[in-house]
Design a protein around this motif. Sequence first.
Motif, PDB file in Angstrom:
ATOM      1  N   PHE A  49       0.695  -1.160  -0.086  1.00 21.87           N
ATOM      2  CA  PHE A  49       0.190  -0.079  -0.018  1.00 21.87           C
ATOM      3  C   PHE A  49       1.030   1.242   0.068  1.00 21.87           C
ATOM      4  O   PHE A  49       1.961   1.286   0.904  1.00 21.87           O
ATOM      5  CB  PHE A  49      -0.797   0.213   1.115  1.00 21.87           C
ATOM      6  N   ASP A  50       0.587   2.275  -0.930  1.00 21.33           N
ATOM      7  CA  ASP A  50       1.374   3.577  -1.224  1.00 21.33           C
ATOM      8  C   ASP A  50       0.598   4.510  -0.466  1.00 21.33           C
ATOM      9  O   ASP A  50      -0.649   4.759  -1.208  1.00 21.33           O
ATOM     10  CB  ASP A  50       2.019   3.631  -2.287  1.00 21.33           C
ATOM     11  N   PHE A  51       1.056   5.509   0.262  1.00 22.17           N
ATOM     12  CA  PHE A  51       0.017   6.562   0.595  1.00 22.17           C
ATOM     13  C   PHE A  51       0.907   7.915   0.357  1.00 22.17           C
ATOM     14  O   PHE A  51       1.936   7.991  -0.102  1.00 22.17           O
ATOM     15  CB  PHE A  51      -0.285   6.432   2.082  1.00 22.17           C
ATOM     16  N   ARG A  52       0.411   9.022   0.411  1.00 26.75           N
ATOM     17  CA  ARG A  52       0.826  10.246  -0.005  1.00 26.75           C
ATOM     18  C   ARG A  52       1.738  10.906   1.001  1.00 26.75           C
ATOM     19  O   ARG A  52       2.684  11.484   0.710  1.00 26.75           O
ATOM     20  CB  ARG A  52      -0.447  11.394   0.063  1.00 26.75           C
ATOM     21  N   ASN A  53       1.878  10.325   2.257  1.00 29.50           N
ATOM     22  CA  ASN A  53       2.566  10.686   3.419  1.00 29.50           C
ATOM     23  C   ASN A  53       2.722   9.543   4.624  1.00 29.50           C
ATOM     24  O   ASN A  53       1.833   8.616   4.446  1.00 29.50           O
ATOM     25  CB  ASN A  53       2.430  12.053   3.711  1.00 29.50           C
ATOM     26  N   PHE A  54       3.416   9.880   5.338  1.00 26.13           N
ATOM     27  CA  PHE A  54       3.521   9.044   6.556  1.00 26.13           C
ATOM     28  C   PHE A  54       2.421   9.155   7.371  1.00 26.13           C
ATOM     29  O   PHE A  54       1.949   8.001   8.000  1.00 26.13           O
ATOM     30  CB  PHE A  54       4.706   9.424   7.410  1.00 26.13           C
ATOM     31  N   SER A  55       1.670  10.125   7.611  1.00 25.95           N
ATOM     32  CA  SER A  55       0.438  10.394   8.487  1.00 25.95           C
ATOM     33  C   SER A  55      -0.740   9.566   7.844  1.00 25.95           C
ATOM     34  O   SER A  55      -1.460   8.732   8.584  1.00 25.95           O
ATOM     35  CB  SER A  55      -0.095  11.795   8.253  1.00 25.95           C
ATOM     36  N   GLU A  56      -0.806   9.295   6.397  1.00 22.92           N
ATOM     37  CA  GLU A  56      -1.884   8.663   6.081  1.00 22.92           C
ATOM     38  C   GLU A  56      -1.513   7.159   6.247  1.00 22.92           C
ATOM     39  O   GLU A  56      -2.501   6.401   6.295  1.00 22.92           O
ATOM     40  CB  GLU A  56      -1.985   8.932   4.378  1.00 22.92           C
ATOM     41  N   ALA A  57      -0.232   7.025   5.882  1.00 22.77           N
ATOM     42  CA  ALA A  57       0.073   5.608   6.311  1.00 22.77           C
ATOM     43  C   ALA A  57      -0.133   4.890   7.723  1.00 22.77           C
ATOM     44  O   ALA A  57      -0.746   3.722   7.747  1.00 22.77           O
ATOM     45  CB  ALA A  57       1.687   5.111   5.704  1.00 22.77           C
ATOM     46  N   PHE A  58       0.045   5.957   8.401  1.00 24.09           N
ATOM     47  CA  PHE A  58      -0.023   5.519   9.920  1.00 24.09           C
ATOM     48  C   PHE A  58      -1.467   5.295  10.104  1.00 24.09           C
ATOM     49  O   PHE A  58      -2.071   4.616  11.081  1.00 24.09           O
ATOM     50  CB  PHE A  58       0.703   6.429  10.783  1.00 24.09           C
ATOM     51  N   GLY A  59      -2.260   6.160   9.608  1.00 28.18           N
ATOM     52  CA  GLY A  59      -3.958   6.362   9.802  1.00 28.18           C
ATOM     53  C   GLY A  59      -4.318   4.878   9.488  1.00 28.18           C
ATOM     54  O   GLY A  59      -5.129   4.414   9.932  1.00 28.18           O
ATOM     55  N   PHE A  60      -3.949   4.388   8.022  1.00 31.40           N
ATOM     56  CA  PHE A  60      -4.171   3.306   7.597  1.00 31.40           C
ATOM     57  C   PHE A  60      -3.979   2.050   8.771  1.00 31.40           C
ATOM     58  O   PHE A  60      -4.779   1.272   8.873  1.00 31.40           O
ATOM     59  CB  PHE A  60      -3.587   3.108   6.299  1.00 31.40           C
TER      60      PHE A  60
END
Length: 98
Positions: free
Chosen positions: A34-45
Amino acid sequence: MAREKLERAAVDGALQELDGWTLDVGGKSISRKFDFRNFSEAFGFMTRAALAAEKLGHHPDWSNVYKTVNVTLSTHDAGGLTELDFDLARRMDGFAEA
């Protein structure tokens, strides 16, 4: 939810309903990056996925580097894939789209 190992035909059918997931060479796990726009989105996921995993009593093997989360799902006590793996994969897909 049952922790009975799925037959290969059931695995193949369930995998066709998922986007981006691949079956490992031995047929015992599925994986997705999974690739997100930034660390915050990845962490939220990961937070949403962790809460879902806890409710299911089924936890992923995963790693996070900045905005990328690599996930592998398998039901270790069943020796392969169960419906739990596909349920969690579907939930993760939904969290990634949110």
